[in-house]
Design an enzyme around this catalytic site. Structure first.
Site, PDB file in Angstrom:
ATOM      1  N   HIS A 304       0.729  -1.103   0.122  1.00 17.48           N
ATOM      2  CA  HIS A 304      -0.086  -0.080   0.064  1.00 17.48           C
ATOM      3  C   HIS A 304       0.791   1.370   0.087  1.00 17.48           C
ATOM      4  O   HIS A 304       0.362   2.413  -0.001  1.00 17.48           O
ATOM      5  CB  HIS A 304      -0.915   0.127   1.158  1.00 17.48           C
ATOM      6  CG  HIS A 304      -2.229  -0.719   0.970  1.00 17.48           C
ATOM      7  ND1 HIS A 304      -3.356  -0.450   0.601  1.00 17.48           N
ATOM      8  CD2 HIS A 304      -2.614  -2.070   0.851  1.00 17.48           C
ATOM      9  CE1 HIS A 304      -4.472  -1.104   0.259  1.00 17.48           C
ATOM     10  NE2 HIS A 304      -3.754  -2.168   0.660  1.00 17.48           N
ATOM     11  N   HIS A 352       7.030  -7.287   3.970  1.00 19.03           N
ATOM     12  CA  HIS A 352       5.736  -6.995   4.208  1.00 19.03           C
ATOM     13  C   HIS A 352       4.713  -8.562   3.544  1.00 19.03           C
ATOM     14  O   HIS A 352       4.196  -8.824   4.360  1.00 19.03           O
ATOM     15  CB  HIS A 352       5.311  -6.045   3.354  1.00 19.03           C
ATOM     16  CG  HIS A 352       3.803  -5.666   3.329  1.00 19.03           C
ATOM     17  ND1 HIS A 352       3.000  -5.299   4.605  1.00 19.03           N
ATOM     18  CD2 HIS A 352       2.596  -6.072   2.471  1.00 19.03           C
ATOM     19  CE1 HIS A 352       2.014  -5.288   4.586  1.00 19.03           C
ATOM     20  NE2 HIS A 352       1.712  -5.591   3.254  1.00 19.03           N
TER      21      HIS A 352
END
Length: 499
Positions: A304, A352
């Site tokens: 993101h 991540h």
């Protein structure tokens, strides 16, 4: 994931034409009804389970696929949602909600042209439908904007926003009583004042925000794509997962675990922004601590921290609402310099998303990734941001429609080749805030409790002690926040309930 409260609710559809009432088809309808009840209760995992059972009994029912597609959208399984929507259309080309579902899936994956084609189909079939027209027009705007951006990128060399800024000439008005950098520097006093200022729902002056962004870009661009950290036996570090704009929960982490310092280091493992409507507050707080403790406060990039996600899920809209489009462009530049992975004592690798679509990737391969860009659709950089673990061996197509899913054997082989003990990743909501998988070799940590104000999940952070590096999990729950709903700044199509 689940939409914010107050948005138009899109419910799973009940079939219009009742199938022949033999035992099998009747049982399929009963399962579909149970699935609908789970869906209404926002228990999407069980909804998917029962829709799947209904499909097994009656695989020719387009609406079952359409309903499951919507449940997959709610759980961010955009690849699966796309597949189900496509199957629904194949079964019934007149099933309009199939086109809506497929458009929503493609929007979530950043495939705006494909989404536009489906919205166009809906408008042709329902020319007087205002909702359909609005979605078509909004998607068309995005497609045109993307085309314009590509044209500009092709016509001139990339120029940094920093080159066009004159921060010194920016005036801080006399009536502004908020925190200011001291001689242009972040201090602990500034950070404490900033967090209180944000807690009171006040905005940092744009000059201070620009100062932080310019300075943190200078710090980040000097880092390796793979950050390597050594902990002494008596030292510990805290690893946090996704925070997604949940500023008041971030403050709670610091309340529970102590403020960052040289003796209380942190790693935040990506997805700082989007969805939660206090993303600006989260990211400027994190960037401030990065400037204050550059060697003891670490930030890794998530999926993101990218333009496609920010355009859809709220961060771009939030920055434009609170500041300017120019500031968003600078955020985008800074995000491109965030490292992709961190290795602790040569034994624990943190990223991540997860591991890779192909065998044989080494730590040196990670070091060599040129990260200063938007992520490609495939390859190691994409995988580090997007991949997910799966319980079965081998690899499979990603439920998200990007990268892959990797099994315990893939994890074991990667760790052995690189002489690592285990990996820590984030990227997925977990009911307890964490998960230990692949025989202890793959740990997930998620730090946004009651995600999007709807999921009811706990959150957690991890302590790693230099002496043994065993993960110690600390759970916490959501705290109250001001009445600003998640996704308040998200793309209009999201606010219309299409995702």
């Amino acid at each position: 994931m689940a939409m914010a409260e107050g948005e138009r609710t899109e419910c799973a559809e009940t079939p219009r034409d009742e199938p022949p009432a033999d035992g099998t088809l009747k049982r399929a309808e009963e399962l579909k009804t149970q699935a609908n009840d789970y869906f209404k209760a926002k228990d999407y995992e069980n909804a998917i389970k029962f829709y799947s059972q209904a499909i097994e009994l009656n695989p020719g029912n387009a609406i079952y696929y359409g309903n499951r597609s919507l449940a997959y959208l709610r759980t961010e399984c955009y690849g699966y949602a796309l597949g189900d929507a496509t199957r629904a259309i194949e079964l019934d080309k007149k099933y309009i909600k199939g086109y809506y579902r497929r458009a929503a899936s493609n929007m979530a994956l950043g495939k705006f042209r494909a989404a536009l084609r489906d919205y166009e189909t809906v408008v042709k079939v329902k020319p007087n439908d205002k909702d359909a027209k609005m979605k078509y027009q909004e998607c068309s705007k995005i497609v045109k904007q993307k085309a314009f951006e590509r044209a500009i990128a092709g016509d001139e060399h990339r120029r940094s926003v920093v080159d066009s800024l004159d921060i010194e000439s920016m005036t801080i008005e006399d009536e502004y009583s908020g925190p200011k950098l001291e001689d242009g520097k972040v201090t602990i006093t500034f950070m404490k004042d900033l967090m209180q200022w944000y807690k009171d729902q006040k905005k940092l002056h744009r000059k201070c925000a620009y100062q932080i962004l310019v300075q943190v870009k200078e710090v980040l661009c000097k880092l390796s794509t793979l950050v390597e950290t050594t902990l002494k036996e008596t030292e510990k570090i805290t690893v946090c997962g996704d925070t997604h704009g949940q500023f008041y929960d971030l403050l709670n982490i610091f309340e529970l675990n102590g403020l960052p310092s040289e003796t209380n280091p942190y790693i935040f493992n990506g997805d700082f922004v989007d969805r939660g409507s206090f993303s600006v507050e989260v990211i400027l707080t994190l960037f401030g601590f990065k400037l204050l403790y550059p060697d003891h406060f670490h930030l890794l990039r998530g999926n993101h921290e990218t333009d496609n996600m920010n355009q859809i899920y709220g961060f771009e809209g939030e920055v434009k609402a609170k500041y300017t489009a120019q500031m968003y462009e600078l955020f985008s530049e800074v995000f491109e310099w965030l490292p992709l992975a961190q290795c602790i004592n040569g034994k624990v690798l943190i990223m991540h998303g997860g591991l890779f679509s192909e065998d044989g990737v080494t730590l040196d391969d990670i070091r060599k990734i040129e990260r200063n860009r938007q992520p490609p659709d495939s390859g190691p950089m994409c995988d580090l941001l997007w991949s997910d673990p799966q319980p079965q061996n081998g690899r499979s197509v990603s439920k998200r429609g990007v990268s892959c899913q990797f099994g315990p054997d893939v994890t074991k082989a990667f760790l052995e080749e690189n002489q690592l003990d285990y990996i820590i990743r984030s990227h997925e909501v977990k009911a307890e805030g964490y998960e230990v998988a692949h025989g202890g070799r793959c740990v997930t940590v998620f730090s946004a409790p009651n995600y999007c104000d709807q999921m009811g999940n706990k959150a957690s952070y991890i302590h790693l002690q230099g002496s043994d590096l065993r993960p110690q999990f600390h759970q916490f729950t959501a705290v109250p926040h001001p009445n600003v709903k998640p996704m308040a700044y998200a793309n209009t199509l999201l606010q219309l309930g299409m995702m």
